[in-house]
Design an enzyme around this catalytic site. Structure first.
Site, PDB file in Angstrom:
ATOM      1  CB  ILE A 125      -0.991   0.019   1.196  1.00 28.37           C
ATOM      2  CG1 ILE A 125      -0.261  -0.102   2.534  1.00 28.37           C
ATOM      3  CG2 ILE A 125      -2.034  -1.061   1.051  1.00 28.37           C
ATOM      4  CD1 ILE A 125      -1.198  -0.039   3.737  1.00 28.37           C
ATOM      5  CG  ASP A 126      -0.066   4.261  -2.723  1.00 30.54           C
ATOM      6  OD1 ASP A 126       0.631   3.455  -3.374  1.00 30.54           O
ATOM      7  OD2 ASP A 126      -1.118   4.759  -3.162  1.00 30.54           O
ATOM      8  CE  LYS A 127       6.268   9.342   3.194  1.00 29.44           C
ATOM      9  NZ  LYS A 127       6.973  10.556   2.736  1.00 29.44           N
TER      10      LYS A 127
ATOM     11  CB  THR B 171      -2.443   4.073   1.819  1.00 24.77           C
ATOM     12  OG1 THR B 171      -2.708   4.903   0.688  1.00 24.77           O
ATOM     13  CG2 THR B 171      -3.658   3.222   2.122  1.00 24.77           C
TER      14      THR B 171
ATOM     15  NE  ARG C  39      -2.941   8.474  -3.926  1.00 19.34           N
ATOM     16  CZ  ARG C  39      -1.624   8.659  -3.817  1.00 19.34           C
ATOM     17  NH1 ARG C  39      -0.818   7.606  -3.646  1.00 19.34           N
ATOM     18  NH2 ARG C  39      -1.118   9.878  -3.908  1.00 19.34           N
TER      19      ARG C  39
END
Length: 302
Positions: free
Chosen positions: A136-138, A140, A236
């Site tokens: 998962i993104d930084k 998130t 997103r």
């Protein structure tokens, strides 16, 4: 140090790769196929292909390649372990933590933390490294699966690929969504105008996101989202595409509209079949404090 094995075929039958997995059940078929391709498995002292049909009396020699250590420093960084057994972990990643080291983030990542806290981790692709099954993104927050061995890693990855796992996110988005629920089916790929971004493009990879409205505010909407696919920045990009970008998103949405750094996106629910027992497990992680505090303020000013 490499481990060697020798077997004489007596009752086994079928393809060489299948038989080797039966003889060494702690290894995966893809691993074994790679060994065969690289000549680490021989039949009667001769190289063979994965589809070779073994014969009674065949002597199979196997040299397990030595794993290459990952050049990443273990760091004593606190991590929230939601679940752990001999096969896997579930981690609740905080917002702001990068999953994998990179040129811009060589330390302080989830991988650095796992190298310190967890002794046994999967070695997919022949490298000793933490078995991050998905990312998962930084910015998130929320739940992630981590595999401790290669069998668990491949099993969990297969569940993601065939959409049998459950991943539910909570997001706060700009605008008031009039529909109670919906599905976004639009291909996602690297933007042709900005290589650092993802976008909706005709030749992108298939991407499907289901959303349901949980709560409406004056200028925002709280939604839950379930993924059928796991493309980079999928939620997103999809929410921007339908006109409701994520609050706080520095790439795809208006900046500095709410407190904090980064998008209001939280991987709240994670469900999957345990790679060994096949029991379906479900885990939930509460919203981060800033996310919850922001919702409280929005309710008070509604």
């Amino acid at each position: 140090m490499s481990q060697t094995y020798q077997f004489k075929i007596e009752n086994e039958s079928g393809r060489l790769d299948k038989v080797v997995v039966e003889l060494l059940p702690t290894f995966t078929r893809s691993h074994v196929q790679q060994w065969i391709k690289e000549g680490d498995v021989t039949v009667n002292n001769n190289s063979a292909k994965s589809n070779y049909k073994v014969q009674t009396g065949d002597i199979i020699d196997i040299t397990e390649p030595e794993l290459i250590p990952l050049d990443v420093e273990a760091e004593d960084i606190p991590i929230a372990i939601v679940f752990e057994d001999e096969d896997m972990l579930v981690i609740n990643k905080p917002q702001g933590m990068v999953v994998h080291p990179s040129a811009g983030h060589p330390s302080g990542t989830l991988v650095n933390a796992l190298m310190f806290h967890v002794k046994d981790l999967s070695g997919i692709n022949g490298t000793i490294r933490p078995g991050i099954v998905h990312r998962i993104d930084k910015d998130t927050s929320g739940l992630l699966m981590v595999a401790k061995n290669d069998l668990a890693h491949e099993n969990l990855a297969a569940q993601l690929k065939d959409h049998s796992s459950l991943r539910e996110y909570y997001a706060l988005v700009h605008g008031v969504i009039p529909h109670d629920k919906g599905t976004i089916d639009a291909p996602v790929g690297r933007s042709k105008n900005d290589r650092k971004k993802q976008d909706i493009i005709d030749d992108g990879r298939a991407a499907i996101t289901h959303f349901q409205v949980l709560e409406r505010f004056k200028d925002f909407t709280l939604v839950s989202l379930k993924l059928e696919t796991g493309r980079t920045h999928q939620i997103r990009v999809h929410m921007k595409y339908i006109g409701y970008p994520l609050a706080g998103d520095p790439i795809y949405g208006p900046r500095k509209t709410l407190p904090g750094k980064g998008q209001y996106l939280h991987a709240r629910v994670l469900g999957f079949n345990h790679p060994k027992t096949n029991e379906f497990l479900t885990f939930e992680a509460p919203l981060p404090k800033l996310f919850e505090d922001t919702l409280t303020e929005l309710r008070e000013t509604r």
